[in-house]
Design a protein around this motif. Sequence first.
Motif, PDB file in Angstrom:
ATOM      1  N   SER A   1       0.592  -1.713   0.059  1.00  8.64           N
ATOM      2  CA  SER A   1      -0.020  -0.165  -0.408  1.00  8.64           C
ATOM      3  C   SER A   1       0.523   1.084   0.096  1.00  8.64           C
ATOM      4  CB  SER A   1      -0.577   0.070   1.169  1.00  8.64           C
ATOM      5  OG  SER A   1       0.020  -0.500   2.395  1.00  8.64           O
ATOM      6  N   LYS A   2       2.059   1.215  -0.125  1.00 10.00           N
ATOM      7  CA  LYS A   2       2.714   1.684  -0.275  1.00 10.00           C
ATOM      8  C   LYS A   2       4.223   2.106  -0.936  1.00 10.00           C
ATOM      9  CE  LYS A   2       1.922   5.102   4.353  1.00 10.00           C
ATOM     10  NZ  LYS A   2       1.452   3.993   5.078  1.00 10.00           N
ATOM     11  N   ASN A   3       5.058   3.157  -2.413  1.00 12.91           N
ATOM     12  CA  ASN A   3       5.894   2.537  -2.626  1.00 12.91           C
ATOM     13  C   ASN A   3       6.818   1.935  -1.512  1.00 12.91           C
ATOM     14  OD1 ASN A   3       4.719   3.676  -5.074  1.00 12.91           O
ATOM     15  ND2 ASN A   3       5.555   5.715  -4.433  1.00 12.91           N
ATOM     16  N   ILE A   4       8.081   1.656  -2.000  1.00 14.74           N
ATOM     17  CA  ILE A   4       9.005   0.558  -1.573  1.00 14.74           C
ATOM     18  C   ILE A   4      10.372   1.468  -2.390  1.00 14.74           C
ATOM     19  CG2 ILE A   4      10.353  -1.154  -1.037  1.00 14.74           C
ATOM     20  CD1 ILE A   4       7.646  -1.210   1.051  1.00 14.74           C
ATOM     21  N   SER A   5      10.921   2.155  -1.538  1.00 18.72           N
ATOM     22  CA  SER A   5      12.572   2.254  -2.311  1.00 18.72           C
ATOM     23  C   SER A   5      13.415   2.153  -0.845  1.00 18.72           C
ATOM     24  CB  SER A   5      12.748   3.752  -2.558  1.00 18.72           C
ATOM     25  OG  SER A   5      11.966   4.483  -3.293  1.00 18.72           O
ATOM     26  N   SER A   6      14.614   1.750  -1.958  1.00 15.79           N
ATOM     27  CA  SER A   6      16.147   1.041  -0.983  1.00 15.79           C
ATOM     28  C   SER A   6      16.955   2.076  -0.545  1.00 15.79           C
ATOM     29  CB  SER A   6      17.029   0.311  -2.122  1.00 15.79           C
ATOM     30  OG  SER A   6      18.277  -0.313  -1.258  1.00 15.79           O
ATOM     31  N   ILE A   7      17.093   1.745   0.595  1.00 14.99           N
ATOM     32  CA  ILE A   7      17.919   2.320   1.744  1.00 14.99           C
ATOM     33  C   ILE A   7      19.919   1.866   1.469  1.00 14.99           C
ATOM     34  CG2 ILE A   7      16.713   4.228   2.725  1.00 14.99           C
ATOM     35  CD1 ILE A   7      17.376   1.848   5.126  1.00 14.99           C
TER      36      ILE A   7
ATOM     37  N   ASP B   1      22.767  -4.771  -8.655  1.00 15.68           N
ATOM     38  CA  ASP B   1      20.982  -4.917  -9.128  1.00 15.68           C
ATOM     39  C   ASP B   1      20.201  -4.171  -7.957  1.00 15.68           C
ATOM     40  OD1 ASP B   1      18.683  -6.880  -8.479  1.00 15.68           O
ATOM     41  OD2 ASP B   1      19.362  -7.592  -7.044  1.00 15.68           O
ATOM     42  N   ILE B   2      21.006  -3.954  -7.229  1.00 17.36           N
ATOM     43  CA  ILE B   2      20.198  -2.363  -6.971  1.00 17.36           C
ATOM     44  C   ILE B   2      20.276  -1.103  -5.781  1.00 17.36           C
ATOM     45  CG2 ILE B   2      18.137  -1.684  -5.096  1.00 17.36           C
ATOM     46  CD1 ILE B   2      17.607  -4.683  -4.664  1.00 17.36           C
TER      47      ILE B   2
ATOM     48  N   ILE C   1      12.027   0.551  -5.885  1.00 19.63           N
ATOM     49  CA  ILE C   1      11.433  -1.085  -6.176  1.00 19.63           C
ATOM     50  C   ILE C   1      10.703  -1.177  -6.279  1.00 19.63           C
ATOM     51  CG2 ILE C   1      12.737  -2.869  -4.739  1.00 19.63           C
ATOM     52  CD1 ILE C   1      14.524  -1.426  -5.460  1.00 19.63           C
ATOM     53  N   PHE C   2       9.788  -1.178  -5.443  1.00 19.19           N
ATOM     54  CA  PHE C   2       8.184  -1.863  -5.755  1.00 19.19           C
ATOM     55  C   PHE C   2       6.994  -0.342  -5.851  1.00 19.19           C
ATOM     56  CE2 PHE C   2      10.389  -5.467  -4.166  1.00 19.19           C
ATOM     57  CZ  PHE C   2      10.430  -5.647  -4.955  1.00 19.19           C
ATOM     58  N   THR C   3       6.071  -0.356  -6.614  1.00 20.07           N
ATOM     59  CA  THR C   3       5.255   0.997  -6.277  1.00 20.07           C
ATOM     60  C   THR C   3       4.104   0.266  -5.602  1.00 20.07           C
ATOM     61  OG1 THR C   3       4.543   0.013  -8.502  1.00 20.07           O
ATOM     62  CG2 THR C   3       5.807   2.090  -8.188  1.00 20.07           C
ATOM     63  N   LYS C   4       3.334   1.033  -4.815  1.00 19.26           N
ATOM     64  CA  LYS C   4       1.955   0.528  -4.223  1.00 19.26           C
ATOM     65  C   LYS C   4       0.985  -0.330  -5.518  1.00 19.26           C
ATOM     66  CE  LYS C   4      -1.958   3.342  -2.785  1.00 19.26           C
ATOM     67  NZ  LYS C   4      -1.837   4.697  -2.933  1.00 19.26           N
ATOM     68  N   GLY C   5       0.424  -1.060  -4.770  1.00 19.07           N
ATOM     69  CA  GLY C   5      -0.716  -2.066  -5.448  1.00 19.07           C
ATOM     70  C   GLY C   5       0.586  -3.142  -6.233  1.00 19.07           C
ATOM     71  N   THR C   6       1.373  -2.888  -5.755  1.00 17.60           N
ATOM     72  CA  THR C   6       2.214  -4.714  -6.289  1.00 17.60           C
ATOM     73  C   THR C   6       2.004  -5.686  -5.672  1.00 17.60           C
ATOM     74  OG1 THR C   6       4.721  -2.690  -7.134  1.00 17.60           O
ATOM     75  CG2 THR C   6       4.242  -5.957  -7.084  1.00 17.60           C
TER      76      THR C   6
ATOM     77  N   VAL D   1      13.114  -9.599  -2.225  1.00 17.19           N
ATOM     78  CA  VAL D   1      13.883  -8.774  -3.006  1.00 17.19           C
ATOM     79  C   VAL D   1      13.523  -7.746  -1.222  1.00 17.19           C
ATOM     80  CG1 VAL D   1      13.580  -6.961  -4.171  1.00 17.19           C
ATOM     81  CG2 VAL D   1      13.468  -9.310  -4.714  1.00 17.19           C
ATOM     82  N   LEU D   2      11.839  -7.910  -0.886  1.00 15.26           N
ATOM     83  CA  LEU D   2      12.468  -7.125   0.723  1.00 15.26           C
ATOM     84  C   LEU D   2      13.151  -7.466   1.284  1.00 15.26           C
ATOM     85  CD1 LEU D   2       7.990  -6.979   0.345  1.00 15.26           C
ATOM     86  CD2 LEU D   2      10.002  -4.652   0.031  1.00 15.26           C
ATOM     87  N   ALA D   3      13.657  -8.821   1.879  1.00 17.11           N
ATOM     88  CA  ALA D   3      14.349  -9.542   2.863  1.00 17.11           C
ATOM     89  C   ALA D   3      15.666  -9.096   2.683  1.00 17.11           C
ATOM     90  CB  ALA D   3      13.981 -11.069   2.634  1.00 17.11           C
ATOM     91  N   THR D   4      16.038  -9.187   1.331  1.00 16.21           N
ATOM     92  CA  THR D   4      17.096  -8.438   0.708  1.00 16.21           C
ATOM     93  C   THR D   4      17.414  -7.357   1.326  1.00 16.21           C
ATOM     94  OG1 THR D   4      17.040  -9.470  -1.768  1.00 16.21           O
ATOM     95  CG2 THR D   4      18.665  -8.089  -1.341  1.00 16.21           C
ATOM     96  N   LEU D   5      16.473  -6.335   0.963  1.00 12.83           N
ATOM     97  CA  LEU D   5      16.625  -4.457   1.862  1.00 12.83           C
ATOM     98  C   LEU D   5      16.791  -4.616   3.231  1.00 12.83           C
ATOM     99  CD1 LEU D   5      14.733  -3.092  -1.856  1.00 12.83           C
ATOM    100  CD2 LEU D   5      17.216  -3.500  -1.218  1.00 12.83           C
TER     101      LEU D   5
END
Length: 430
Positions: free
Chosen positions: A45-51, A159-160, A166-171, A180-184
């Motif tokens: 429900s939210k966009n996700i970016s990598s840090i 990779d990132i 990384i992923f937009t809201k709605g994915t 991928v989320l665990a990788t981050l």
Amino acid sequence: MTTKNPNFSENMLSVEEARDNILNMMSVLDTVYLPLSDCLGHVLSKNISSIIDVPPWNNSAMDGFAVIANNTQGSSDSNPVKLKVIDSVYAGDMPNLKVSPNTAIRIMTGAPIPDGANAVVPFEQTNEIQQQLNPKQLNTIDILKPVKENDYIRFRGEDIKSGDSIFTKGTILRPSEIGVLATLGFKEIPVIRKPKIAIISTGNELTTIGETIQPGKIYDANTYSIASSVEKYGGKPVILGIAKDNEESLNKLLDKALDCDILVTSAGVSKGDYDIVKNILSQRGNMEFWSVNMKPAKPIAFGWINKTHNEKLPLLGLPGNPVSAMVAFEQFVRPSILKLKGYTNLDKPTIHATLKDTIKNEDGRRMYIRVLVKKEGVDYYAEATGNQGSHVLTSMAKANGLAICPENVLQIDSGQKIEVQMIDWHVDDL
Ligand code: AMP
Ligand code: MG
């Protein structure tokens, strides 16, 4: 294919009209933060970016030796280049030393590339394996094939990159997105929450499994096929039990459904029934009753029950026959659950298969035929799974799809193509 002109003797809704009416009442649920391991099938429900950068540093793609590429030029099986092995670095450790000219550091896949090195020579291109030495005793290594600069190095941020979207809201979160989320390093994820689906079976004849069956009674199948369908499409089933065919009994169970997002009932909606479901729902909210131009599952009740604070609990009243209940679930409850969960493609996937039987559609309604689809060569074939009576649930158990005979098509011959909604593929194909 034999067709007839549309000639509806009753005022029937099409499947699409019924579905649109139902979906108009469903809106996407609120956001919750869930542990990553509970996120499968949820919608972000939210966009996700990598840090962070992934990989976080340059590292080796192979088990081998970190070297200066130039030092390996001209090497061959007959004319190896000898390099001095000065250290080892394993995944999880940091290098202690720098690679200087004519030296090498033994390196494992995933270990950081030592300073000074600009390539990795895989074990297979050295005499490492032939030597069969304890790595600690390895003082020199023969390089049997040259490498170029950057060979077998996985670069930082390849990779990132930190800051990347990384992923937009709605994915929709599938195992790969979850990985991928665990990788981050994300532990809790903002997703649309799981809808709670209340389930009530109605009928004086119904007995709960585990209880002794009395003459005239049958076991309640629908509660369980509906609850597992809810789970399959990512809802949380809330089994409320069996209501007798009287208002008091149903009212009691309805009260327990009020904190749910949808109420699914079965039975009590066909003509000649006690009409309890319809009556009570008109009293406590609004009940519409439709004939839908489909077979099985023509009678469908839809409406809502008033909750507090102007909120409404949508109700889908499925027919009682176990196959009708399941077919109606696929057409109406499945897309409702998916819409609440934030999915936007609500259509069940279909394929085109060659029919192995001739299908007759006597009254020209949209017909859903239980079929087993198999792939032979490059083509799909669909075979009806036997008695298509809406009480014959075993023919649903034998099926993996619902073949669709369109409205007003009275016959489709064996050998013709037919569209099939895949309920699932073979479990062993998963
Ligand atoms: P009804 O819609 O109440 O007329 O029921 C149609 C048929 O479905 C009847 O034969 C019922 O006994 C049967 N039926 C209704 N509910 C269930 C249920 N939960 N499990 C199995 N069969 C049911
Ligand atoms: Mg009944």
